[in-house]
Design an enzyme around this catalytic site. Structure first.
Site, PDB file in Angstrom:
ATOM      1  N   HIS A 132      -2.813  52.806  22.328  1.00  0.00           N
ATOM      2  CA  HIS A 132      -3.631  53.988  21.991  1.00  0.00           C
ATOM      3  C   HIS A 132      -4.148  54.476  23.196  1.00  0.00           C
ATOM      4  O   HIS A 132      -4.562  56.021  23.009  1.00  0.00           O
ATOM      5  CB  HIS A 132      -4.572  53.855  20.953  1.00  0.00           C
ATOM      6  CG  HIS A 132      -5.815  53.203  21.291  1.00  0.00           C
ATOM      7  ND1 HIS A 132      -5.714  51.532  21.037  1.00  0.00           N
ATOM      8  CD2 HIS A 132      -6.941  53.681  21.640  1.00  0.00           C
ATOM      9  CE1 HIS A 132      -6.967  51.346  21.667  1.00  0.00           C
ATOM     10  NE2 HIS A 132      -7.683  52.349  21.901  1.00  0.00           N
ATOM     11  N   ASP A 168      -0.373  47.636  18.754  1.00  0.00           N
ATOM     12  CA  ASP A 168      -1.204  48.569  19.524  1.00  0.00           C
ATOM     13  C   ASP A 168      -0.974  47.971  21.059  1.00  0.00           C
ATOM     14  O   ASP A 168      -2.097  47.832  21.823  1.00  0.00           O
ATOM     15  CB  ASP A 168      -2.588  48.734  19.285  1.00  0.00           C
ATOM     16  CG  ASP A 168      -3.362  49.704  20.029  1.00  0.00           C
ATOM     17  OD1 ASP A 168      -2.818  50.789  20.320  1.00  0.00           O
ATOM     18  OD2 ASP A 168      -4.474  49.577  20.095  1.00  0.00           O
ATOM     19  N   SER A 205     -10.840  49.269  25.568  1.00  0.00           N
ATOM     20  CA  SER A 205      -9.605  48.984  24.831  1.00  0.00           C
ATOM     21  C   SER A 205      -8.322  48.539  26.136  1.00  0.00           C
ATOM     22  O   SER A 205      -8.518  49.234  27.032  1.00  0.00           O
ATOM     23  CB  SER A 205      -9.006  50.282  24.364  1.00  0.00           C
ATOM     24  OG  SER A 205      -9.812  50.353  23.155  1.00  0.00           O
TER      25      SER A 205
END
Length: 199
Positions: free
Chosen positions: A40, A70, A150
């Site tokens: 993402h 992801d 992330s």
């Protein structure tokens, strides 16, 4: 711990169009300098810039990705000599209460480290914005993470990567840390990256 991990870290800026960008973190996983991060962070980017620990900035390209996990893998034409691959750990040995460390670039603060414990295992959470899609078997932890974390590594007490930070609990939709983060176990992340579709 930090000195061991920092040569394998990169800061990522994914640029979409003229005025939109997304920040994240990545970790070098092999001698070729390939970088594992969250899908993402880089999905749909027109340009991906990575900054290595020595300050070198270069463009990267997307090699492969896996939406359900992801996970994405990036490559660069040349990596600095000081950039080193990380050491992968075994997430199957983790137990609730084990100490862990998250390293990344939360809110753009490059190379930040936070400490906590494993607060849950085998967690399933809904995929943000995707009806019916679920992240499965995630590591739950309480080390602080925020936007920019992330794709960064979750480390065990030996400094080995046991997970890739992918999400934080966000029931109010505010996008900031409230005490619960999630990571994809590194064995699943590495396997998914290897098996994902080529780009």
């Amino acid at each position: 711990m930090y000195e061991l991990a920092s040569p394998s870290l990169v800061a990522i800026r994914a640029i979409r169009g003229d005025d939109e960008s997304n920040i994240g973190t990545g970790v070098i996983i092999n001698d070729q300098g390939q970088i594992l991060t969250s899908n993402h962070v880089v999905f749909g980017a027109d340009q991906i810039d990575v900054q290595f620990a020595d300050g070198t900035v270069t463009q990267a390209r997307l090699v492969t990705n896996e939406t359900v996990l992801d996970i994405a893998v990036l490559s660069v034409a040349d990596k600095p000599a000081a950039a080193q691959p990380t050491v992968l750990g075994n997430p199957r040995t983790l137990q609730v209460g084990d100490p862990i460390y998250a390293i990344g670039n939360p809110l753009g603060l490059t190379g930040s480290i936070s400490a906590g414990i494993i607060s849950g295992l085998n967690r399933d959470i809904p995929f943000p914005g995707e009806e019916g899609l679920v992240f499965e078997n995630l590591i739950q932890f309480d080390a602080a993470v925020n936007q920019g974390s992330s794709g960064g590594p979750l480390l065990n007490a030996q400094g080995h990567v046991v997970g890739i930070v992918t999400a934080l609990a966000d029931p109010a939709g505010q996008g900031f840390f409230i005490g619960i983060g999630f990571a994809v176990p590194i064995d699943r992340a590495a396997s998914g990256a290897a098996d994902g579709p080529s780009q």
